[in-house]
Design a protein around this motif. Structure first.
Motif, PDB file in Angstrom:
ATOM      1  N   ARG A 139      -3.701 -10.345   0.607  1.00 36.37           N
ATOM      2  CA  ARG A 139      -3.481  -9.556   1.822  1.00 36.37           C
ATOM      3  C   ARG A 139      -4.852  -9.215   2.400  1.00 36.37           C
ATOM      4  NH1 ARG A 139       0.920  -6.708   4.116  1.00 36.37           N
ATOM      5  NH2 ARG A 139       2.266  -7.224   2.365  1.00 36.37           N
ATOM      6  N   THR A 193       0.808  -1.217   0.000  1.00 36.08           N
ATOM      7  CA  THR A 193       0.000   0.000   0.000  1.00 36.08           C
ATOM      8  C   THR A 193       0.842   1.268   0.000  1.00 36.08           C
ATOM      9  OG1 THR A 193      -0.150  -0.061   2.417  1.00 36.08           O
ATOM     10  CG2 THR A 193      -1.908  -1.163   1.182  1.00 36.08           C
ATOM     11  N   ALA A 236      -7.737  -7.399   4.690  1.00 32.32           N
ATOM     12  CA  ALA A 236      -8.101  -6.056   5.164  1.00 32.32           C
ATOM     13  C   ALA A 236      -9.160  -6.184   6.245  1.00 32.32           C
ATOM     14  CB  ALA A 236      -8.613  -5.215   4.006  1.00 32.32           C
ATOM     15  N   HIS A 288      -8.492   0.149   5.754  1.00 34.78           N
ATOM     16  CA  HIS A 288      -7.667  -0.816   5.022  1.00 34.78           C
ATOM     17  C   HIS A 288      -8.186  -1.007   3.597  1.00 34.78           C
ATOM     18  CE1 HIS A 288      -6.284  -2.990   8.975  1.00 34.78           C
ATOM     19  NE2 HIS A 288      -5.748  -1.785   8.826  1.00 34.78           N
ATOM     20  N   ILE A 296      -1.662  -5.024   7.242  1.00 33.23           N
ATOM     21  CA  ILE A 296      -1.732  -3.873   6.349  1.00 33.23           C
ATOM     22  C   ILE A 296      -1.332  -2.636   7.135  1.00 33.23           C
ATOM     23  CG2 ILE A 296      -3.290  -2.296   5.111  1.00 33.23           C
ATOM     24  CD1 ILE A 296      -4.755  -4.611   4.007  1.00 33.23           C
TER      25      ILE A 296
END
Length: 387
Positions: free
Chosen positions: A87, A55, A89, A94, A242
């Motif tokens: 990944r 990110t 969230a 997120h 995250i």
């Protein structure tokens, strides 16, 4: 001119071998010195994940340069298991971050898809999505064998005339004219440039040259998950982290009857001695991992914990690798390392940047990698709080 430049790379892990490959491919004379066998240090204890599901724009920039190298080496024999990377969230914040990530990745030519909880269950039938808002999935990501990466690069370096001296420990370093003389367990070696790519041992190597290098060897643990019933699908890499939030649990397919799992939880707030640390998984960590796995894979039948091990993340104060000279007045002594938990997948970037510093005195082939230089602002102690 570079054909006459003799560069010694200290360290035969991923960062050292990618640096050696870049240098010899661009005309330098290269000798790699490895105290043990290629890939026997922190690199060999990595789970080998390579992915783009980040990110942070800078992290995606780094992968813009890294991924083409992995594709190049895959064409030359590197086995890259493209199992995908998911990944997780947990919050709407997120989810906003993963939507931005998908846009940034698309701009770099990477494939990524934002997923709903229902999408993730379709992908991984055994996954519990309780407490999750969604995730992001990269189908082209996966894992490699870091040991194979190091040995393959060793073959490519040798094929271009490079020398690799395994079980060759550096004992002492002195300046000699504009270059260096290294006393090793296999005799003296003289060179024009030294690249310190010794991983968790890099601070000790730096001391031989009178430098202070702040790379913090951080202990992390991993273990196998054995399955009595083979999976009928290939489970992708799953990461519950995250922007520093999440449990840090990750797991991935190894073979139909085995998964590999790792905990991004720091074992100790203190730096480890790479010559004397516990390289086995502690019972408390096994219990902690079992709890996390029961939360995220509660219906995985016939699963039990197998062998465990520990390795070292060479960490920097800001979590980004070092590639460049610590002291601008000594441009022929280059540091290459500090990739932390992303050391394998960022090793091509470290190699590209370190080679630029050796051959050109700065970054010329990969704009943006100037930020990896170990400036005084970056080369400072990493302070960990107790967990």
């Amino acid at each position: 001119m570079t054909a006459q430049l003799h560069v010694v790379v200290i360290g035969g892990g991923a960062a050292g071998m990618t640096t050696a490959y870049e240098l010899i491919s661009k005309g330098a004379r290269v000798t790699v010195l490895e105290a043990n066998a290629l890939g026997s240090g922190s690199s060999g204890r990595s789970v080998g994940v390579v992915g783009t599901q980040m990110t942070d724009p800078f992290q995606i920039l780094l992968r813009r340069y890294a991924i083409p190298r992995f594709r190049e080496w895959e064409a030359k024999g590197l086995i890259f298991h493209h199992i995908g990377y998911l990944r997780l969230a947990r919050t709407e914040a997120h989810m906003e971050a993963v939507h931005r990530s998908a846009e940034m990745q698309a701009a770099e030519g990477f494939r990524a898809r934002v997923m709903s909880p229902e999408d993730m269950v379709q992908l991984i039938p055994h996954l519990s999505v309780e407490g999750l808002a969604g995730g992001i999935f990269g189908p082209d990501d996966g894992f490699i064998d870091p040991y194979q990466l190091c040995t393959l690069l060793g073959e490519l370096v040798r094929a271009q005339g490079g020398q690799i001296k395994q079980f060759c420990k550096v004992l002492e370093a002195t300046r000699k004219g504009a270059g260096y003389r290294l006393e090793t367990t296999k005799g003296p070696i003289e060179c024009d440039v030294v690249v310190n790519a010794a991983g968790a041992w890099a601070p000790k190597v730096a001391e031989m040259f009178g430098q202070t290098l702040h790379i913090f060897p951080e202990r992390h643990e991993a273990m196998s998950i054995l399955l009595d019933n083979p999976l009928e699908y290939t489970m992708p890499m799953v990461m519950d982290l995250i922007e520093g939030e999440g449990t840090g649990l990750n797991f991935r397919y190894e073979k139909p009857t085995e998964l590999i799992s790792e905990i991004h939880k720091v074992s100790s707030p203190d730096p480890e001695d790479p010559d004397n640390y516990n390289d086995q998984c502690m019972d408390s960590s096994r219990e902690y991992l079992a709890e996390l796995l029961l939360e995220r894979l509660p219906e995985l039948p016939g699963a039990r914990l197998g062998r465990g091990w520990a390795g070292l993340y060479p960490m920097t104060s800001d979590g980004k690798p070092f590639a460049g000279p610590i002291n601008p007045d000594e441009p022929t002594l280059i540091t290459a390392g500090g990739g932390g938990g992303y050391g394998i997948q960022l090793s091509p970037v470290i190699g590209i940047a370190a080679a630029d510093w050796v051959l050109h005195g700065g970054i010329t082939t990969a704009p943006g990698l100037e930020a990896l230089a170990p400036t005084p602002e970056r080369n400072r102690p990493l302070v960990r709080k107790e967990h």
